[in-house]
Every structure is written in C-alpha cells, then in structure tokens.
Design a protein around this motif. Structure first.
Motif, PDB file in Angstrom:
ATOM      1  N   GLY A   1       0.819  -1.210   0.000  1.00 59.17           N
ATOM      2  CA  GLY A   1       0.000   0.000   0.000  1.00 59.17           C
ATOM      3  C   GLY A   1       0.848   1.253   0.000  1.00 59.17           C
ATOM      4  N   ILE A   2       1.874   1.281   0.837  1.00 57.07           N
ATOM      5  CA  ILE A   2       2.744   2.451   0.924  1.00 57.07           C
ATOM      6  C   ILE A   2       3.592   2.590  -0.335  1.00 57.07           C
ATOM      7  CG2 ILE A   2       4.677   3.503   2.166  1.00 57.07           C
ATOM      8  CD1 ILE A   2       3.630   2.148   4.707  1.00 57.07           C
ATOM      9  N   VAL A   3       4.156   1.471  -0.803  1.00 52.57           N
ATOM     10  CA  VAL A   3       5.108   1.532  -1.906  1.00 52.57           C
ATOM     11  C   VAL A   3       4.436   1.933  -3.218  1.00 52.57           C
ATOM     12  CG1 VAL A   3       5.094  -0.800  -2.949  1.00 52.57           C
ATOM     13  CG2 VAL A   3       7.266   0.384  -2.574  1.00 52.57           C
ATOM     14  N   PHE A   4       3.132   1.680  -3.348  1.00 49.71           N
ATOM     15  CA  PHE A   4       2.430   2.109  -4.559  1.00 49.71           C
ATOM     16  C   PHE A   4       1.819   3.498  -4.406  1.00 49.71           C
ATOM     17  CE2 PHE A   4       2.620  -2.314  -5.957  1.00 49.71           C
ATOM     18  CZ  PHE A   4       2.814  -2.146  -7.329  1.00 49.71           C
ATOM     19  N   ALA A   5       1.432   3.858  -3.200  1.00 47.00           N
ATOM     20  CA  ALA A   5       0.791   5.160  -3.009  1.00 47.00           C
ATOM     21  C   ALA A   5       1.793   6.303  -3.100  1.00 47.00           C
ATOM     22  CB  ALA A   5       0.076   5.189  -1.654  1.00 47.00           C
ATOM     23  N   LEU A   6       2.956   6.161  -2.492  1.00 44.67           N
ATOM     24  CA  LEU A   6       3.925   7.256  -2.443  1.00 44.67           C
ATOM     25  C   LEU A   6       4.383   7.732  -3.824  1.00 44.67           C
ATOM     26  CD1 LEU A   6       6.191   6.488   0.655  1.00 44.67           C
ATOM     27  CD2 LEU A   6       4.492   8.300   0.373  1.00 44.67           C
TER      28      LEU A   6
ATOM     29  N   ARG B   1      11.410  18.308 -10.790  1.00 42.42           N
ATOM     30  CA  ARG B   1      11.619  16.904 -11.140  1.00 42.42           C
ATOM     31  C   ARG B   1      12.486  16.228 -10.077  1.00 42.42           C
ATOM     32  NH1 ARG B   1      12.922  15.760 -17.341  1.00 42.42           N
ATOM     33  NH2 ARG B   1      12.260  13.720 -16.538  1.00 42.42           N
ATOM     34  N   PHE B   2      11.873  15.341  -9.334  1.00 46.19           N
ATOM     35  CA  PHE B   2      12.608  14.633  -8.292  1.00 46.19           C
ATOM     36  C   PHE B   2      12.144  13.183  -8.177  1.00 46.19           C
ATOM     37  CE2 PHE B   2       9.032  16.987  -6.464  1.00 46.19           C
ATOM     38  CZ  PHE B   2       8.295  15.971  -5.903  1.00 46.19           C
ATOM     39  N   LEU B   3      11.264  12.753  -9.090  1.00 47.44           N
ATOM     40  CA  LEU B   3      10.635  11.446  -8.960  1.00 47.44           C
ATOM     41  C   LEU B   3      11.653  10.316  -9.008  1.00 47.44           C
ATOM     42  CD1 LEU B   3       7.867  10.094  -8.668  1.00 47.44           C
ATOM     43  CD2 LEU B   3       7.801   9.847 -11.154  1.00 47.44           C
ATOM     44  N   TYR B   4      12.695  10.446  -9.866  1.00 45.08           N
ATOM     45  CA  TYR B   4      13.636   9.340 -10.062  1.00 45.08           C
ATOM     46  C   TYR B   4      14.222   8.863  -8.738  1.00 45.08           C
ATOM     47  CZ  TYR B   4      17.835   6.806 -11.380  1.00 45.08           C
ATOM     48  OH  TYR B   4      18.820   5.855 -11.477  1.00 45.08           O
ATOM     49  N   TRP B   5      14.738   9.803  -7.952  1.00 48.30           N
ATOM     50  CA  TRP B   5      15.357   9.399  -6.687  1.00 48.30           C
ATOM     51  C   TRP B   5      14.341   9.266  -5.575  1.00 48.30           C
ATOM     52  CZ3 TRP B   5      14.717  12.572  -2.551  1.00 48.30           C
ATOM     53  CH2 TRP B   5      14.428  13.924  -2.795  1.00 48.30           C
ATOM     54  N   ALA B   6      13.281  10.044  -5.621  1.00 54.99           N
ATOM     55  CA  ALA B   6      12.318  10.053  -4.519  1.00 54.99           C
ATOM     56  C   ALA B   6      11.543   8.739  -4.429  1.00 54.99           C
ATOM     57  CB  ALA B   6      11.347  11.216  -4.667  1.00 54.99           C
ATOM     58  N   ILE B   7      11.200   8.145  -5.582  1.00 57.95           N
ATOM     59  CA  ILE B   7      10.429   6.903  -5.497  1.00 57.95           C
ATOM     60  C   ILE B   7      11.299   5.757  -4.981  1.00 57.95           C
ATOM     61  CG2 ILE B   7       8.823   7.591  -7.302  1.00 57.95           C
ATOM     62  CD1 ILE B   7      10.207   5.633  -9.176  1.00 57.95           C
ATOM     63  N   MET B   8      12.619   5.834  -5.219  1.00 62.78           N
ATOM     64  CA  MET B   8      13.503   4.810  -4.680  1.00 62.78           C
ATOM     65  C   MET B   8      13.537   4.901  -3.154  1.00 62.78           C
ATOM     66  SD  MET B   8      16.494   5.159  -7.571  1.00 62.78           S
ATOM     67  CE  MET B   8      17.313   3.571  -7.434  1.00 62.78           C
ATOM     68  N   VAL B   9      13.519   6.126  -2.658  1.00 68.55           N
ATOM     69  CA  VAL B   9      13.464   6.328  -1.207  1.00 68.55           C
ATOM     70  C   VAL B   9      12.140   5.793  -0.648  1.00 68.55           C
ATOM     71  CG1 VAL B   9      13.468   8.042   0.643  1.00 68.55           C
ATOM     72  CG2 VAL B   9      14.999   8.327  -1.316  1.00 68.55           C
ATOM     73  N   SER B  10      11.067   5.909  -1.443  1.00 66.26           N
ATOM     74  CA  SER B  10       9.750   5.463  -0.968  1.00 66.26           C
ATOM     75  C   SER B  10       9.729   3.969  -0.668  1.00 66.26           C
ATOM     76  CB  SER B  10       8.671   5.815  -2.003  1.00 66.26           C
ATOM     77  OG  SER B  10       8.752   4.978  -3.150  1.00 66.26           O
ATOM     78  N   VAL B  11      10.558   3.182  -1.370  1.00 64.75           N
ATOM     79  CA  VAL B  11      10.619   1.745  -1.090  1.00 64.75           C
ATOM     80  C   VAL B  11      11.200   1.509   0.307  1.00 64.75           C
ATOM     81  CG1 VAL B  11      11.464  -0.495  -1.877  1.00 64.75           C
ATOM     82  CG2 VAL B  11      10.933   1.274  -3.554  1.00 64.75           C
ATOM     83  N   ALA B  12      12.207   2.283   0.654  1.00 61.06           N
ATOM     84  CA  ALA B  12      12.802   2.153   1.982  1.00 61.06           C
ATOM     85  C   ALA B  12      11.808   2.559   3.063  1.00 61.06           C
ATOM     86  CB  ALA B  12      14.068   3.003   2.075  1.00 61.06           C
ATOM     87  N   VAL B  13      11.039   3.609   2.804  1.00 57.33           N
ATOM     88  CA  VAL B  13      10.028   4.044   3.769  1.00 57.33           C
ATOM     89  C   VAL B  13       9.010   2.931   3.999  1.00 57.33           C
ATOM     90  CG1 VAL B  13       8.142   5.662   4.189  1.00 57.33           C
ATOM     91  CG2 VAL B  13      10.299   6.485   3.213  1.00 57.33           C
ATOM     92  N   ALA B  14       8.534   2.345   2.899  1.00 54.25           N
ATOM     93  CA  ALA B  14       7.560   1.260   3.012  1.00 54.25           C
ATOM     94  C   ALA B  14       8.143   0.063   3.750  1.00 54.25           C
ATOM     95  CB  ALA B  14       7.096   0.843   1.608  1.00 54.25           C
ATOM     96  N   THR B  15       9.409  -0.241   3.484  1.00 57.01           N
ATOM     97  CA  THR B  15      10.066  -1.375   4.140  1.00 57.01           C
ATOM     98  C   THR B  15      10.184  -1.150   5.637  1.00 57.01           C
ATOM     99  OG1 THR B  15      11.345  -1.814   2.132  1.00 57.01           O
ATOM    100  CG2 THR B  15      12.165  -2.786   4.177  1.00 57.01           C
ATOM    101  N   TRP B  16      10.637   0.028   6.012  1.00 54.61           N
ATOM    102  CA  TRP B  16      10.833   0.321   7.431  1.00 54.61           C
ATOM    103  C   TRP B  16       9.508   0.258   8.193  1.00 54.61           C
ATOM    104  CZ3 TRP B  16      14.027   0.177  11.206  1.00 54.61           C
ATOM    105  CH2 TRP B  16      13.777   0.887  12.395  1.00 54.61           C
ATOM    106  N   VAL B  17       8.475   0.849   7.658  1.00 56.05           N
ATOM    107  CA  VAL B  17       7.187   0.853   8.345  1.00 56.05           C
ATOM    108  C   VAL B  17       6.641  -0.563   8.465  1.00 56.05           C
ATOM    109  CG1 VAL B  17       4.780   1.610   8.204  1.00 56.05           C
ATOM    110  CG2 VAL B  17       6.625   3.207   7.637  1.00 56.05           C
ATOM    111  N   ALA B  18       6.667  -1.313   7.356  1.00 53.91           N
ATOM    112  CA  ALA B  18       6.105  -2.666   7.364  1.00 53.91           C
ATOM    113  C   ALA B  18       6.890  -3.604   8.269  1.00 53.91           C
ATOM    114  CB  ALA B  18       6.059  -3.220   5.941  1.00 53.91           C
TER     115      ALA B  18
END
Length: 295
Positions: free
Chosen positions: A12-17, A31-48
């Motif tokens: 849910g987090i990794v697709f929403a962010l 334009r910051f999506l390239y690096w920001a979405i990679m960070v979003s995977v780490a956020v989802a991992t840490w929370v889950a």
C-alpha cells in the motif's frame, strides 16, 4: 497460514507514495521522482518491517542487510555482480550489432563524441580520452546511486522476497516481485507521450528477468549487497554503455525495448544464463541464503 498483513502495508505504501510524488512534480513543476520513489521503497520497508512484521532477529538480519562477514566473501559477490552486468550489457550490444538491429560505431564513436565532446564530431579513431571521461563519470554516478539502489533492494530483495518465499516458493516470489517492480515504475512513464504506456510492457518483462537475477544473487550470497551493486551498475554504467558504441544520437532515439539492450530478446537470453547457474548453485548449497523467517 502465518499472517502476512505487513506485506499489504508495504504494498500500500510503496504504490501510493510514487503517485503522490508524481502529483507533487506536476504541481510544483520540479523533477525529483527518479530518486524520490527509490526512497519510498525504503520508507515502506521500514514501516512494514519495524511496526507490523517485527521479526525476532531484528530488521537488519531479517531483511538480509546483516551479516556481511566474512567481508571477503561479500565483496567477492559484489565484484561478481558488477562485472556480470557490464559483461552482459556488452554481450547484448554485440548481439544487437551482429543482428543489425542496433548499429554501432566503432570507427568514430559518434554518440560518445556527441555527449562528451560535440566539437570533435566527424572525427575517426578511438577517442580514448573521451572513453576515460565516460568511465570516470559513470563510476562517479555508480557511487552516488548506491544508496538509492540500497533503498530499493532493501525492499524488493531484502524484505519482500523473504516474506513471499515461504507462502509462494522461491521462483513464484521472484517473478511476482519482478512484475510488481515493473508496474510500480508506472508513474515514471506518465505522461507517456505518443507511445502511451506501451513501453512499460517490455520494461516490466525486463524487470522480471532483472529481478530474478538480483534475487538469485541475493540468495546465493546470503546478503542484499550484491543485489545493490548489480542494481546500481545497471542504472549507471550499463545504462550508459550504449553511448560508447551507438552509431549516432538518432539511432539511440530509435531504441525498441523489445529488441535492444538487456531488455531486448538478446539481453533476456543472456540474463537467463547466470540466472540458471546461480539457481543451480544455490540449490546445491544447503543453507545458503536461508533466513530465519518469522510469521
């Protein structure tokens, strides 16, 4: 069956962010999506992992960040990952050239000159100085992108692979993660231009092969770090390798995802070879890549 509620939290987090970040790009014009979405995977991992899975051995060990010792073994696998992706890329470009699908220019290196020294356009001979510049630039990018590659691999091959292997099996888990990764990149394909979202399809097929290869590197080594290195070198040195040999900028613009590079049929065949070798090696080594998995 053990609870996998944390996996749904992760997805849910990794697709929403990424979609939220894409919306911010549109609103702000930045334009910051390239690096920001990679960070979003780490956020989802840490929370889950930290707040929902809560593995008894700790998040770092449960997601294969640790152990990294013996150091020489981990470094050896990381070196193998680096060399492997460079060799596969070279082989794919060579097959593209032999089949005539993707013309190369080993006389004038026109695209390389176009990127690094436009004033030398039209000259012939091997521009060793420009090749050196390209190598240094790409190695620098490789070092810079390593943290971002870690953010992704921590989620895909560190957390999610460990969580899906037990209920699904190793192969189904790795293939499913590859499909998820491909679809997860969709915000980067929007707006999609004249081709629509069609390029996402060959990219997703590539993600499956790419992800399976990274997955077996992870399992064979017992660590996510070789997968991190493989991911980083693919996004930098491998991605830019074509600039050294491509015939011209126009040829680069005609790249077909189904036919050229590692995403083309040649690249998929080439990636299948180390996938098979690593799969056999891992299965013949009892205990390799096996983690204590908590429900």
């Amino acid at each position: 069956m053990k609870s996998r509620g944390d996996v749904w939290v992760f997805l849910g987090i990794v697709f929403a962010l990424p979609w939220l970040l894409r919306g911010l790009e549109v609103v702000t014009g930045t334009r910051f999506l390239y690096w920001a979405i990679m960070v979003s995977v780490a956020v989802a991992t840490w929370v889950a992992a930290r707040y929902f899975w809560r593995p008894a051995e700790g998040v770092a060990r449960a997601t294969s960040i640790l152990p990294v010792r013996p150091w020489h073994r981990t470094l050896g696998w990381c070196g193998l990952a680096f060399v492997l992706f460079v060799v596969m890329s070279a082989a794919a470009v060579a097959l593209n050239a032999v089949t005539g699908i993707y013309p190369v220019d080993l006389d004038g290196f026109s695209a390389l000159r176009d990127v690094y020294a436009p004033d030398t356009a039209g000259r012939t001979g091997v521009p060793w100085d420009l090749i050196g510049q390209a190598l240094v630039a790409n190695l620098g990018q490789f070092v810079l992108i390593l943290p971002l590659a870690f953010y992704e691999e921590w989620g895909w091959r560190g957390y999610l692979l460990n969580r899906l292997r037990e209920p699904l099996g190793t192969w189904p888990a790795m293939i499913l993660i590859g499909v998820i990764c491909g679809v997860w990149h969709m915000p980067g394909f929007v707006p999609a231009g004249a081709d629509g979202l069609w390029p996402l399809l060959p990219f997703t097929v590539f993600c499956v092969f790419f992800g399976v290869l990274l997955g077996w590197l992870r399992l064979a080594s017992g660590s996510i770090w070789p997968a991190v290195v493989g991911h980083a070198v693919n996004n930098t040195v491998v991605f830019s390798f074509v600039q050294v040999v491509v015939a011209d900028k126009a040829a680069e613009d005609r790249i077909d995802g189904w036919l050229t590079g590692l995403s083309g049929w040649q690249g998929l065949v080439i990636m299948s070879i180390p996938i098979a070798v690593l799969a056999v090696r891992t299965r013949r080594s009892p205990g390799v890549g096996i983690e204590n998995r908590q429900g």
